[in-house]
Scaffold this motif. Structure first.
Motif, PDB file in Angstrom:
ATOM      1  N   UNK A   9      38.617  -0.626  22.981  1.00  0.00           N
ATOM      2  CA  UNK A   9      39.198  -0.864  24.295  1.00  0.00           C
ATOM      3  C   UNK A   9      40.497  -0.092  24.561  1.00  0.00           C
ATOM      4  N   UNK A  10      40.709   0.995  23.837  1.00  0.00           N
ATOM      5  CA  UNK A  10      41.853   1.865  24.085  1.00  0.00           C
ATOM      6  C   UNK A  10      41.407   3.101  24.855  1.00  0.00           C
ATOM      7  N   UNK A  11      42.343   3.706  25.588  1.00  0.00           N
ATOM      8  CA  UNK A  11      42.049   4.969  26.265  1.00  0.00           C
ATOM      9  C   UNK A  11      41.708   5.990  25.190  1.00  0.00           C
ATOM     10  N   UNK A  83      29.339  -2.011  23.319  1.00  0.00           N
ATOM     11  CA  UNK A  83      29.249  -1.593  24.715  1.00  0.00           C
ATOM     12  C   UNK A  83      28.736  -2.699  25.629  1.00  0.00           C
ATOM     13  N   UNK A  84      27.700  -3.417  25.218  1.00  0.00           N
ATOM     14  CA  UNK A  84      27.148  -4.491  26.053  1.00  0.00           C
ATOM     15  C   UNK A  84      28.183  -5.586  26.285  1.00  0.00           C
ATOM     16  N   UNK A  85      28.923  -5.951  25.251  1.00  0.00           N
ATOM     17  CA  UNK A  85      29.952  -6.979  25.397  1.00  0.00           C
ATOM     18  C   UNK A  85      31.074  -6.499  26.327  1.00  0.00           C
ATOM     19  N   UNK A  86      31.435  -5.220  26.221  1.00  0.00           N
ATOM     20  CA  UNK A  86      32.473  -4.676  27.097  1.00  0.00           C
ATOM     21  C   UNK A  86      32.017  -4.687  28.547  1.00  0.00           C
ATOM     22  N   UNK A  87      30.749  -4.321  28.789  1.00  0.00           N
ATOM     23  CA  UNK A  87      30.205  -4.351  30.153  1.00  0.00           C
ATOM     24  C   UNK A  87      30.260  -5.776  30.701  1.00  0.00           C
ATOM     25  N   UNK A  88      29.878  -6.752  29.901  1.00  0.00           N
ATOM     26  CA  UNK A  88      29.912  -8.150  30.343  1.00  0.00           C
ATOM     27  C   UNK A  88      31.340  -8.591  30.663  1.00  0.00           C
ATOM     28  N   UNK A  89      32.301  -8.171  29.857  1.00  0.00           N
ATOM     29  CA  UNK A  89      33.700  -8.541  30.113  1.00  0.00           C
ATOM     30  C   UNK A  89      34.223  -7.906  31.395  1.00  0.00           C
ATOM     31  N   UNK A  90      33.845  -6.644  31.633  1.00  0.00           N
ATOM     32  CA  UNK A  90      34.263  -5.972  32.870  1.00  0.00           C
ATOM     33  C   UNK A  90      33.718  -6.737  34.081  1.00  0.00           C
ATOM     34  N   UNK A 108      26.671   6.444  24.099  1.00  0.00           N
ATOM     35  CA  UNK A 108      26.246   5.803  25.358  1.00  0.00           C
ATOM     36  C   UNK A 108      27.498   5.362  26.095  1.00  0.00           C
ATOM     37  N   UNK A 109      27.370   5.166  27.425  1.00  0.00           N
ATOM     38  CA  UNK A 109      28.514   4.709  28.205  1.00  0.00           C
ATOM     39  C   UNK A 109      28.093   4.126  29.529  1.00  0.00           C
ATOM     40  N   UNK A 110      29.056   3.490  30.209  1.00  0.00           N
ATOM     41  CA  UNK A 110      28.870   3.008  31.572  1.00  0.00           C
ATOM     42  C   UNK A 110      30.140   3.287  32.362  1.00  0.00           C
TER      43      UNK A 110
END
Length: 126
Positions: A9-11, A83-90, A108-110
């Protein structure tokens, strides 16, 4: 996006939209000694500084038809170990997904927009 030290979760990466990829590569190479890796005809990753300095790729130039001077902003890319967890948090935080998870060379990315309309991306090596 070559491997190296990535922090959850860092730039991690910045993309610049360009009207002419070849011209942009010439400019950044001549002005700042950036080196490039081509990932197809419309995208090149960059290392800021000479390629022999041991630094990892930190950004990319994305050729986008119709890009007009002064109309784009850099796209900041964050790294995720899940990635899936990050998408859900967003989504749970109120972000709008504008590009669902997709594969690219390297992972992969979103893409999503924040409440102010800034578009960012999140990527993962898997």
């Amino acid at each position: 996006m070559t491997s190296g030290a990535h922090t959850h979760h860092s730039i991690d990466y910045v993309e610049l939209a360009v009207a002419d990829l070849a011209a942009a590569k010439r400019f950044y190479q001549q002005a700042f000694d950036w080196s490039f890796t081509d990932y197809g005809p419309h995208y090149a990753g960059f290392v800021d500084g000479p390629s022999d300095c041991g630094r990892r790729e930190i950004g990319g130039l994305s050729e986008e038809p119709g890009v007009a001077r002064g109309t784009t902003s850099p796209r900041v890319i964050l790294f995720s170990t899940d990635l899936a967890a990050s998408l859900a948090r967003v989504q749970a935080a109120g972000g709008q997904i504008v590009g669902d998870i997709f594969a690219f060379p390297g992972g992969r990315r979103f893409h999503f927009t924040d409440p102010s309309g800034n578009e960012l991306g999140v990527w993962s090596e898997r």
